[in-house]
Design an enzyme around this catalytic site. Structure first.
Site, short mmCIF file in Angstrom:
data_model
loop_
_atom_site.label_atom_id
_atom_site.label_comp_id
_atom_site.label_asym_id
_atom_site.label_seq_id
_atom_site.Cartn_x
_atom_site.Cartn_y
_atom_site.Cartn_z
N HIS A 33 0.83 -1.22 0.00
CA HIS A 33 0.00 0.00 0.00
C HIS A 33 0.86 1.26 0.00
CE1 HIS A 33 -0.17 -0.17 4.65
NE2 HIS A 33 0.39 1.00 4.39
N GLU A 77 -5.05 0.21 -0.03
CA GLU A 77 -4.78 -1.21 0.16
C GLU A 77 -4.89 -1.95 -1.18
OE1 GLU A 77 -3.45 -2.08 2.75
OE2 GLU A 77 -4.58 -1.75 4.59
O1 F6P Z 1 6.42 3.40 7.41
P1 F6P Z 1 5.67 2.27 7.98
O2 F6P Z 1 5.32 2.49 9.42
O3 F6P Z 1 6.31 0.95 7.74
O4 F6P Z 1 4.28 2.23 7.22
C1 F6P Z 1 4.21 2.12 5.82
C2 F6P Z 1 3.24 3.10 5.24
O5 F6P Z 1 1.93 2.89 5.69
C3 F6P Z 1 1.37 4.06 6.22
O6 F6P Z 1 1.39 3.92 7.61
C4 F6P Z 1 0.00 4.34 5.71
O7 F6P Z 1 -0.07 5.59 5.17
C5 F6P Z 1 2.29 5.15 5.78
O8 F6P Z 1 2.23 6.19 6.67
C6 F6P Z 1 3.59 4.49 5.64
O9 F6P Z 1 4.32 5.11 4.66
#
Ligand code: F6P
Length: 259
Positions: A137, A142
């Site tokens: 995503h 998603e």
């Molecule tokens: O950087 P993380 O915490 O691994 O999350 C992946 C992605 O999913 C999200 O939490 C959803 O937007 C983003 O903020 C982030 O870039």
């Protein structure tokens, strides 16, 4: 797409900060900011450059990618709070220059449409920072999100709720629903900077960069954009099949020195 493989997460953070600094120093800029853990090192680097190097965000505006539905903006895990605590309150954005979606909006669709209008009124996003979920995503689009989707309400997958449970006291506290910029919205930003670190992101990065453009991996939609820089550390690059091609400079300086 420009694929830039860097030795460590700190190198990814510094290179991303270089691109953001260059954009902001060019003049009034509209930044697209991601939350989650991925950009935290980049934000730390920018805060440091603000404190010690005179980097100013006074002429910049920022738009967040997404927000949890049902969390008031004062909730510590709302993305309003996260971006303020991790970045924007520590630099010099003007009051009201940082925009986010209202997760408590009574009419989420109307909120989504107004948000799109606010981005358009600001002139569109110059530079969009993106992380990637383990399921591919971007934003909270998603798998099976329409590749042309606009800002809207989405249901999180079980995988994403599990991945994000680390930020909440209890796994059940992770909201089921979110408001997110759509893939079509994100692709309107003029330059996309996709960051990923760690082995857990390696499969998603390989699918996004080398896989077919397909809704099963929403980040693959970025292949349709004319200006994307993918900054990954060695671990996140570990499943890429064409590593040699991305790293071969033929003795010249790497293209990413000036994204
Ligand atoms: O950087 P993380 O915490 O691994 O999350 C992946 C992605 O999913 C999200 O939490 C959803 O937007 C983003 O903020 C982030 O870039």
């Amino acid at each position: 797409m420009e694929i830039i493989i860097l030795p460590t997460p700190a190198d990814v953070a510094r290179t991303a900060a270089d691109a953001i600094e260059e954009q902001v120093r060019r003049g009034p800029s509209v930044l697209g900011l991601a939350t989650g853990s991925t950009p935290l090192g980049t934000y730390q680097e920018l805060i440091e450059r603000h404190r010690t190097g005179g980097l100013s965000f006074a002429q910049a505006q920022a738009f967040l990618l997404d927000e949890y539905v049902g969390l008031p903006s004062a909730h510590p895990q709302s993305y309003h709070s996260v971006i303020r605590d991790e970045f924007t309150a520590s630099v010099d954005f003007a009051a009201d220059a940082v925009h986010g979606l209202d997760g408590m909006a009574e009419d989420p669709q109307a909120e989504a449409e107004q948000y799109e209008a606010r981005i358009a009124a600001a002139g569109g996003v110059d530079l969009q920072i993106l992380g990637i979920g383990t399921d591919g995503h971007v934003g909270f689009n998603e798998p099976m999100s329409s590749l042309g989707s606009r800002t809207r309400i989405k249901t999180l997958t079980r995988q994403t709720r599990q991945d994000n449970a680390r930020f909440f006291d209890h796994a059940d506290d992770v909201p089921d629903h979110v408001l997110t910029q759509g893939l079509g919205t994100i692709r309107e930003a003029r330059h996309l900077l996709l960051l990923a670190m760690g082995e857990a992101k390696a499969e998603a990065i390989a699918a996004a960069v080398e896989g077919p453009v397909a809704a099963i991996c929403p980040a693959s939609a970025l292949q349709l954009h004319p200006h994307v820089s993918v900054l990954v550390d060695e671990a996140a690059a570990s499943r890429l099949a064409h590593r040699d091609y991305y790293t071969d400079t033929f003795g010249r300086k790497p293209a990413w020195q000036g994204l």
